[in-house]
Motif scaffolding. Sequence first.
Motif, PDB file in Angstrom:
ATOM      1  N   PRO A 157      -4.876   7.928  -1.700  1.00 18.93           N
ATOM      2  CA  PRO A 157      -4.632   7.415  -0.347  1.00 18.93           C
ATOM      3  C   PRO A 157      -4.090   8.496   0.572  1.00 18.93           C
ATOM      4  O   PRO A 157      -3.502   9.486   0.113  1.00 18.93           O
ATOM      5  CB  PRO A 157      -3.594   6.313  -0.579  1.00 18.93           C
ATOM      6  CG  PRO A 157      -2.869   6.733  -1.810  1.00 18.93           C
ATOM      7  CD  PRO A 157      -3.890   7.416  -2.671  1.00 18.93           C
ATOM      8  N   ASN A 189      -4.171   2.519   7.197  1.00 15.63           N
ATOM      9  CA  ASN A 189      -4.576   1.123   7.097  1.00 15.63           C
ATOM     10  C   ASN A 189      -5.296   0.703   8.379  1.00 15.63           C
ATOM     11  O   ASN A 189      -5.319   1.451   9.368  1.00 15.63           O
ATOM     12  CB  ASN A 189      -3.351   0.251   6.849  1.00 15.63           C
ATOM     13  CG  ASN A 189      -2.328   0.355   7.958  1.00 15.63           C
ATOM     14  OD1 ASN A 189      -2.467  -0.257   9.012  1.00 15.63           O
ATOM     15  ND2 ASN A 189      -1.291   1.184   7.735  1.00 15.63           N
ATOM     16  N   GLU A 201     -10.445   2.294   4.148  1.00 21.33           N
ATOM     17  CA  GLU A 201      -9.060   1.923   4.457  1.00 21.33           C
ATOM     18  C   GLU A 201      -8.815   1.579   5.928  1.00 21.33           C
ATOM     19  O   GLU A 201      -7.760   1.021   6.256  1.00 21.33           O
ATOM     20  CB  GLU A 201      -8.090   3.021   4.007  1.00 21.33           C
ATOM     21  CG  GLU A 201      -8.410   4.400   4.522  1.00 21.33           C
ATOM     22  CD  GLU A 201      -9.193   5.213   3.530  1.00 21.33           C
ATOM     23  OE1 GLU A 201      -8.839   6.384   3.321  1.00 21.33           O
ATOM     24  OE2 GLU A 201     -10.166   4.690   2.960  1.00 21.33           O
ATOM     25  N   TYR A 244     -10.531  -5.001   5.563  1.00 22.78           N
ATOM     26  CA  TYR A 244      -9.931  -4.508   4.328  1.00 22.78           C
ATOM     27  C   TYR A 244      -8.434  -4.256   4.520  1.00 22.78           C
ATOM     28  O   TYR A 244      -7.947  -3.130   4.398  1.00 22.78           O
ATOM     29  CB  TYR A 244     -10.628  -3.232   3.863  1.00 22.78           C
ATOM     30  CG  TYR A 244     -12.039  -3.446   3.363  1.00 22.78           C
ATOM     31  CD1 TYR A 244     -12.445  -4.698   2.903  1.00 22.78           C
ATOM     32  CD2 TYR A 244     -12.969  -2.418   3.355  1.00 22.78           C
ATOM     33  CE1 TYR A 244     -13.744  -4.913   2.453  1.00 22.78           C
ATOM     34  CE2 TYR A 244     -14.268  -2.608   2.896  1.00 22.78           C
ATOM     35  CZ  TYR A 244     -14.646  -3.868   2.453  1.00 22.78           C
ATOM     36  OH  TYR A 244     -15.930  -4.073   1.996  1.00 22.78           O
ATOM     37  N   ILE A 280      -6.512  -3.050  -0.103  1.00 26.16           N
ATOM     38  CA  ILE A 280      -7.415  -2.088  -0.723  1.00 26.16           C
ATOM     39  C   ILE A 280      -6.759  -1.578  -1.998  1.00 26.16           C
ATOM     40  O   ILE A 280      -5.529  -1.507  -2.094  1.00 26.16           O
ATOM     41  CB  ILE A 280      -7.736  -0.927   0.246  1.00 26.16           C
ATOM     42  CG1 ILE A 280      -8.777   0.014  -0.338  1.00 26.16           C
ATOM     43  CG2 ILE A 280      -6.475  -0.174   0.631  1.00 26.16           C
ATOM     44  CD1 ILE A 280      -9.299   1.047   0.659  1.00 26.16           C
ATOM     45  N   TYR A 325      -6.705   1.547  -4.841  1.00 20.76           N
ATOM     46  CA  TYR A 325      -7.068   2.918  -5.174  1.00 20.76           C
ATOM     47  C   TYR A 325      -6.949   3.118  -6.687  1.00 20.76           C
ATOM     48  O   TYR A 325      -5.979   2.662  -7.303  1.00 20.76           O
ATOM     49  CB  TYR A 325      -6.142   3.916  -4.480  1.00 20.76           C
ATOM     50  CG  TYR A 325      -6.154   3.863  -2.971  1.00 20.76           C
ATOM     51  CD1 TYR A 325      -6.990   4.692  -2.234  1.00 20.76           C
ATOM     52  CD2 TYR A 325      -5.318   3.000  -2.271  1.00 20.76           C
ATOM     53  CE1 TYR A 325      -6.994   4.662  -0.847  1.00 20.76           C
ATOM     54  CE2 TYR A 325      -5.314   2.954  -0.885  1.00 20.76           C
ATOM     55  CZ  TYR A 325      -6.157   3.789  -0.179  1.00 20.76           C
ATOM     56  OH  TYR A 325      -6.155   3.762   1.193  1.00 20.76           O
TER      57      TYR A 325
END
Length: 754
Positions: A53, A66, A104, A109, A112, A114
């Motif tokens: 991320p 985000n 992202e 979404y 999410i 990862y």
Amino acid sequence: MQFIENETRDGVRFSWNVLPTSRLEATRMAVPIACAYTPLKQIQGLARVNYQPIQCKAPNCGGILNPFCRVDFMNKIWVCAFCLTRNHFPHHYADISPENRPAEIIPQYTTIEYTLEDSTTQVPIFLFVIDICVIEEELNQIKTSILQSLMLLPENALVGLITYGKNVQVHELSFEECPKSFVFRGSKQFAPADVAGMLGLKASIQNKDPRGASRFLMPVSECEFQLTQILEGLTKDCWPHKNTERSERCTGTALNIALGLLESTYKGQSSRIMAFIGGPCTAGLGQCVSIELKEVMRSHHDIQKGNVPHHKKAISYYESLAQRAVTNGVVFDLFCCGLDQCGLSEMKVCVEKTGGYMVLDESFIRDVFTGSFKRVFQRDTNNNNSLVMCFNAELQVLTSREWKVSGVIGLVTSLDRKSQSVAETEMGLGNTCAWSLGAMDQQSTYGVYFEIANQSPQSGSNLPRQAYVQFVTKYRHSSGRTQLRVTTIAKTFADSTTDQIAYIKAGFDQEAAAVLVTRLAVYKTNQEYTYDILRWVDRTLIRLCSKFGTYKKDDQNSFRLGTEFSYYPQFMYHLRRSQFLQVFNSSPDESAFYRTIVCRENVTNSLIMIQPTLMAYSLDGPASPVMLDMTSCAPNRILFLDTFFHTVVWYGETIAKWREDGLHLKPEYDYFAQLLKAPMNDALALVESRFPFPRFVECVDRDSQSRFLMAKLNPSISSNNSAEYNQGVEPPFISEDVSLKVFMQFLRKLAVTE
């Protein structure tokens, strides 16, 4: 508002979905601003990506990119929604555009997941700890359940075995010539270094098999035969005891040695200690009662009066074990089955801090244990058929400057991590923004409580537009992968002192609010008396009704409560009567069990615990839900009660007589046979996905087992008011509790005078 849709999309349900503008107004709203968050909620179409991320570069922030972040596609810059810091995208994001967005920042979404790169490969470890002081029938069922579980485990999963009675035996699985074990004295204290030394173990080397570890913890595929031989040869503890004495059990020492074994071999890896306990600890550390039967197990009254010589010392000992387990990534699962109390009240901290499973029943032979134990090892068909469990989970909560996080209530341990998101006031486990969750599954839910940052009300142009919160959950999947699930939520503000109060009313989720208030009340039981907690629940309800009800001052007949709040008072009525706050007819072990489970489950299941569901079956029509009230009992009905912990099928007097006469066995009365099967089929379907497995009760009107139903019904017809309904007729129910009708009368009276 579509609260269920929000939960389906993100696994989050807030008590208030529109926020007040100040801390003062939030206080006046009575019910705390909080949410129930389920990190592993099964979300249809969940975005899963296989890269790291992108985090905000600002110190003390760490916010993750985000959909609510502002993005400058031209200059490849994004603005953090939490601290408003401008961040540059990394080079591999050079091709992004409004038409080519990474997952992202796609609006739908908001959650999410990862998959993080991890060089280590970890397999789950299961260390079974068996109490061999139980009778042969109970011990045989434990052995059978463990042998069945071996077929449900992954072939590379590591397993180990420890048994205990007066002493502790650590079984060596690699020795094939004959059963071999190392014996530890149950009355002695052993440090982790002592355990490692006596077992011949070297210091733990991360991600490698330390010398000697494979003797005690082996893959299922390699030790299944030897472990089966050892289990089949287990017998009841041979140490004798007088008829006036209990069996000598060193439960605390056994758990300590199990933890020491894992600390010395696979420190920080995905491991569970699964303890099967058949009675109270009577020897060694963690003792909760003496060996003499003349000393009875402690009751709630004894604990309140301080007449418990072993209670505080045992709790302190198990707290130290739990803290060691959290540090080393170990999970405790407690399966306690016995006619007497097993000391769960003292040991519950081991489950509360590590996120493990807890089961309490009277016998290992019954479905409550066997069904629950099988469910621990269920597989996820949507995720490579891996076990539905995870380990070493951590939760971090980030907030924008408009609000702060006050704390979390659930099976968590504080990591004592400070940030700008931490609130001044503490609610639950607070004064931190990160918590260790230990183990989790798809039902594990946590109550997160918030505080509005602004001290004084704001309105007009000063009104903040939105507040953001981000839940970052990192965990290790049972397959060995490290996952990071990020959920970001935005909430709007409204001024409760103006006409905008209508938006706040519309955003009230009364089901989530009832569950979150219940968690807070249960948390208070650790420090406050039940009477004080009941008064707090009552005051909260009165203030809420006074704030949002419509009425004329001092005129209770004019009181009206909107549909957004209409069910909340009856939720609180049933909460006051529930086993979570009322300890009458419950042992400390039972209270600890009920309170732990309600702090673990999601909103739907918790609400069933607070206000059970009741279905009616009759020949007059299809099955239908009915009021949880005495008036729902009728001679020509079958009632099906679901309390989460129990499923009760109750037959009315007429139905019971037809059933006793065998009418359902005659072909011409096939419709009656179908009626009898309907609640049984519904009960079987209901328990398919429930943990712990509920106890099934079948009863007829006015027999002893019908108490499971009567205790949950609103006593609208009881010994207190039977004259209002039938003159001279024996009341169907004798109760000192006030009915919901009387409760609401007093509520209206107090709300209009508040």
